[in-house]
Enzyme design. Sequence first.
Site, PDB file in Angstrom:
ATOM      1  N   LYS A  80      -2.381  14.241 -15.340  1.00 32.94           N
ATOM      2  CA  LYS A  80      -2.110  14.411 -13.748  1.00 32.94           C
ATOM      3  C   LYS A  80      -0.616  13.829 -13.462  1.00 32.94           C
ATOM      4  O   LYS A  80       0.184  14.437 -12.525  1.00 32.94           O
ATOM      5  CB  LYS A  80      -3.262  13.847 -12.913  1.00 32.94           C
ATOM      6  N   GLN A 136     -10.371   8.082 -10.462  1.00 34.81           N
ATOM      7  CA  GLN A 136     -10.772   8.635 -11.496  1.00 34.81           C
ATOM      8  C   GLN A 136     -12.244   8.605 -11.945  1.00 34.81           C
ATOM      9  O   GLN A 136     -12.738   7.507 -11.989  1.00 34.81           O
ATOM     10  CB  GLN A 136      -9.934   8.565 -12.831  1.00 34.81           C
ATOM     11  N   ASP A 194      -9.095  14.373  -3.389  1.00 36.62           N
ATOM     12  CA  ASP A 194     -10.301  14.988  -4.292  1.00 36.62           C
ATOM     13  C   ASP A 194     -11.267  15.765  -3.624  1.00 36.62           C
ATOM     14  O   ASP A 194     -12.126  16.484  -3.969  1.00 36.62           O
ATOM     15  CB  ASP A 194     -10.886  13.926  -5.144  1.00 36.62           C
TER      16      ASP A 194
END
Length: 290
Positions: free
Chosen positions: A52, A96, A119
């Site tokens: 990422k 994460q 997200d």
Amino acid sequence: MSVLIDGRAMARELVERTAIAVAELEADGISPSLAVVLVGNDAASEVYVQRKIVQCAKAGIRSIEHRLAGDCDEATLMSLIEDLNRDAGVHGILVQLPLPAAFDASAILDRIAPEKDVDGFHPVNVGRLSTGTGGLVPCTPLGIMMLLDSVIEDYRGLNVVVIGKSNIVGKPVAMLLLEREATVTVTHIETRNLPDIARAADVVIAAAGAPHLVRGYWIKPGAIVIDVGITRMRDHDGSTKIVGDCATHELEHAKAVTPVPGGVGPMTIACLLSNTVAAARNLGARSSPP
Ligand code: NAD
């Protein structure tokens, strides 16, 4: 002969378009930035986070990595999220997953400011998605829709079968498809007669995490198959390979399929970047004078 939908090429194009959007925002004095929070040292998470960060750099997005020890207490993580929520220089926050087992992942994700929740997991964004009223959309479903858009013009009335009902893939992609007027069936581990249900579908989206679950006889000729699954398996020679949920070699009669690797995975990361830019744009618009 089925078409392989090239997720890598589409992701590259999306990163290039995102880089242009970043440059436009910078001209307006906004430098899109993403805070990536990694708790503990899960090996797969390390790899995902590094990927990422590399892609952020390609698009000109500033990424700031925050690492916490796996045995830190939840209050430390909550207070980091609060700081990032308040920091006007941070536009996207990503924690994460998976978090170490001791953490209440849903309480932590709920603490992220919805407008920075790139997200798309915060209940506000989930609610907006299910009511079709905007918000930040989870990256994998967003990427799946872009892959489908490359081979489908009109979703109205198409029968779509989604295999897997998780909050990060199955449910949100079903919501996006309903918005496009598809007829959506969401299936899961307890679904009966899954091969028969799949065989009636114009589009099958497999997100079960079950290697080669979807066999050739599950798919009707001319259907489109999106393989979301990622399972690491050991090969005969001891090396590891990534395997999807579909027996792709049996899908020659499909119209189009996504490969694993090189299908949904790269699009997921590219969509994280485009979500970060969307968040930066929205936050910038709010803070600029009327
Ligand atoms: P999950 O474990 O949260 O959910 C799996 C779902 O599949 C559940 O609803 C379960 O009932 C269903 N399921 C499991 N086995 C099944 C079976 N044999 N038959 C029918 N249904 C079955 O998983 P998830 O987080 O949604 O991820 C699913 C897969 O997609 C995993 O392999 C994951 O690694 C992968 N994934 C890939 C990306 C990407 O970017 N490519 C992103 C997210 C998840």
